[in-house]
Design an enzyme around this catalytic site. Structure first.
Site, PDB file in Angstrom:
ATOM      1  N   GLY A  14       0.780  -1.245   0.000  1.00  0.00           N
ATOM      2  CA  GLY A  14       0.000   0.000   0.000  1.00  0.00           C
ATOM      3  C   GLY A  14       0.801   1.278   0.000  1.00  0.00           C
ATOM      4  N   SER A  15       2.018   1.259  -0.593  1.00  0.00           N
ATOM      5  CA  SER A  15       2.767   2.521  -0.612  1.00  0.00           C
ATOM      6  C   SER A  15       2.175   3.500  -1.628  1.00  0.00           C
ATOM      7  CB  SER A  15       4.256   2.272  -0.881  1.00  0.00           C
ATOM      8  OG  SER A  15       4.480   1.854  -2.203  1.00  0.00           O
ATOM      9  N   MET A  92      -3.895  -7.520  -6.895  1.00  0.00           N
ATOM     10  CA  MET A  92      -3.394  -8.683  -7.623  1.00  0.00           C
ATOM     11  C   MET A  92      -4.505  -9.631  -8.085  1.00  0.00           C
ATOM     12  SD  MET A  92      -0.288  -7.871  -7.666  1.00  0.00           S
ATOM     13  CE  MET A  92       0.633  -9.300  -8.203  1.00  0.00           C
ATOM     14  N   ILE A  94      -7.227 -10.309 -11.492  1.00  0.00           N
ATOM     15  CA  ILE A  94      -7.584  -9.895 -12.854  1.00  0.00           C
ATOM     16  C   ILE A  94      -9.110  -9.855 -12.931  1.00  0.00           C
ATOM     17  CG2 ILE A  94      -7.512 -10.573 -15.285  1.00  0.00           C
ATOM     18  CD1 ILE A  94      -4.759 -11.842 -14.628  1.00  0.00           C
ATOM     19  N   HIS A 111       1.428   0.596 -13.134  1.00  0.00           N
ATOM     20  CA  HIS A 111       2.236  -0.573 -13.501  1.00  0.00           C
ATOM     21  C   HIS A 111       3.712  -0.165 -13.499  1.00  0.00           C
ATOM     22  CE1 HIS A 111       3.116  -4.409 -15.385  1.00  0.00           C
ATOM     23  NE2 HIS A 111       3.953  -3.763 -16.181  1.00  0.00           N
ATOM     24  N   GLU A 176       6.595   6.283  -8.975  1.00  0.00           N
ATOM     25  CA  GLU A 176       5.187   5.881  -8.909  1.00  0.00           C
ATOM     26  C   GLU A 176       4.430   6.781  -7.939  1.00  0.00           C
ATOM     27  OE1 GLU A 176       4.301   1.684  -8.364  1.00  0.00           O
ATOM     28  OE2 GLU A 176       6.236   1.137  -9.191  1.00  0.00           O
TER      29      GLU A 176
END
Ligand code: GRF
Length: 215
Positions: A14-15, A92, A94, A111, A176
């Site tokens: 959760g960064s 994580m 799909i 991503h 990010e």
């Protein structure tokens, strides 16, 4: 203008969530984090959200007979909190096309590569193996195909001699944390818009538009 209500989906550390929480503290930020949902009860990001006074929920995929049942429960959970835009931040799972279509143009993912290079997992290992000199991260709209959605924003870092997966990952992660809040701001302010499979940007470019590596 009313702040957009954001749902953040996580599975772990959760960064990136923390970076979004921090950004949303600014009075002029156009979004508020309305809910954080994890598919894993042990996700560390849940504690980060709770510490910040943000509502959390766990929708554990393992408890559902199939993907669709899991997604229906997720959908109910998000609707109950009035979530308008979804940010995937290390989530994580799909999604089925059913879920993706409900959120088309309103679901973002981050991503850790310069897409379309290095989709999937182990992106830093892939980048080192390919010998690229510029690597980075991408925020994109989510489409049914994994890591293939239209690109909203990217940040690049140099790959430097002696880089390992860990050192490279750390430099990309720092970018990010800058990029995701910026990309979400652009979406909330209507500066980017998904039109079919194309992202339209309404921005004025500033500064040098060439990246060199090595410098
Ligand atoms: C990040 O590298 C993100 O790009 C990828 O998963 C990782 C999540 O990290 N999708 P964190 O949970 O945000 O710290």
């Amino acid at each position: 203008m009313a702040k957009r209500r954001i749902g953040v989906l996580i599975s772990g550390r959760g960064s990136n969530l923390a970076a979004l929480i921090e950004a949303a503290r600014q009075p002029d930020y156009p979004a508020e984090i309305a809910l954080v949902v994890s598919n894993r009860p042990e996700a560390k990001g849940l504690a980060r959200a709770a510490e910040a006074g943000i509502a959390t929920a766990v929708v554990e995929h393992k408890r559902f007979p199939d993907r669709r049942a899991f997604e229906e429960e997720l959908e109910r959970t998000l609707a109950a909190s009035g979530v308008e835009i979804l940010c995937l931040a290390g989530f994580m799972r799909i999604f089925t096309p059913w879920f993706v279509e409900r959120w088309v143009g309103r679901m973002l993912n981050i991503h850790p590569s310069l897409l379309p290079a290095f989709r999937g997992v182990d992106t830093h290992r892939q980048a080192l193996a390919a010998g690229v000199l510029i690597h980075g991260c991408t925020v994109h709209f989510v489409t049914p195909e994994l890591d293939a959605g239209p690109i909203i924003a990217q940040a690049a870092v140099r790959v430097v001699p002696g880089d390992t997966e860990e050192t490279l990952a750390a430099r990309v992660l720092a970018e990010e944390h800058r990029l995701y809040p910026l990309a979400l701001r652009m979406v909330c302010e209507g500066k980017v818009r998904l039109d079919g499979e194309v992202v339209h940007h309404r921005l004025t470019w500033q500064g040098d538009d060439t990246l060199f590596a090595p410098p």
